[in-house]
Motif scaffolding. Structure first.
Motif, PDB file in Angstrom:
ATOM      1  N   SER A  44       3.079   2.221   2.293  1.00 39.54           N
ATOM      2  CA  SER A  44       3.630   2.575   3.605  1.00 39.54           C
ATOM      3  C   SER A  44       4.885   1.750   3.872  1.00 39.54           C
ATOM      4  O   SER A  44       5.149   0.758   3.186  1.00 39.54           O
ATOM      5  N   ARG A  45       5.644   2.168   4.855  1.00 39.18           N
ATOM      6  CA  ARG A  45       6.853   1.417   5.177  1.00 39.18           C
ATOM      7  C   ARG A  45       6.781   0.946   6.623  1.00 39.18           C
ATOM      8  O   ARG A  45       6.069   1.518   7.447  1.00 39.18           O
ATOM      9  N   GLU A  46       7.537  -0.102   6.904  1.00 42.89           N
ATOM     10  CA  GLU A  46       7.569  -0.641   8.266  1.00 42.89           C
ATOM     11  C   GLU A  46       8.997  -1.003   8.636  1.00 42.89           C
ATOM     12  O   GLU A  46       9.835  -1.248   7.773  1.00 42.89           O
ATOM     13  N   ASP A  52       0.802  -1.218   0.000  1.00 40.81           N
ATOM     14  CA  ASP A  52       0.000   0.000   0.000  1.00 40.81           C
ATOM     15  C   ASP A  52       0.840   1.275   0.000  1.00 40.81           C
ATOM     16  O   ASP A  52       0.308   2.379   0.056  1.00 40.81           O
TER      17      ASP A  52
END
Length: 104
Positions: free
Chosen positions: A90-92, A88
């Motif tokens: 976003s980063r984690e 999507d």
């Protein structure tokens, strides 16, 4: 900088080596962090309107981030932190040893 506020970290070198705590505050420009219960110093307080009782208290002082390592709750050991992008956009942050995301 790999260390963020509310991370669980472990001290890997220095006088408090082996102790773990939660990061309370990060000073990015100085590459230092304040960790709960780590690197305590004695502070002398004078009685005032705020502090009715004076005395000597223990206060956390900053510690260099090079002496800290993030503690992974899933694999129960210290680890390096990686970043990856999700589908999507976003980063984690994730544990390099077990691949589990690190929640803040």
């Amino acid at each position: 900088m790999k260390i963020k506020k509310d991370d669980m970290v472990k001290v890997i070198s220095g006088k408090d080596r082996g102790k773990a705590g939660k990061v309370l505050w990060v000073l990015k420009d100085k590459n230092r962090a304040i960790v709960e219960g780590i690197n305590l110093a004695k502070k002398h307080l004078r009685p005032s309107a705020k502090q009715q009782k004076g005395g000597i208290i223990d206060k956390e002082t900053s510690i260099n981030c090079s002496n800290l390592q993030v503690f992974c709750a899933r694999c129960s050991r210290t680890t390096r932190v990686g970043k990856r992008f999700l589908d999507d956009g976003s980063r984690e942050r994730y544990c390099k040893k077990c691949g589990e995301p690190i929640k803040v």
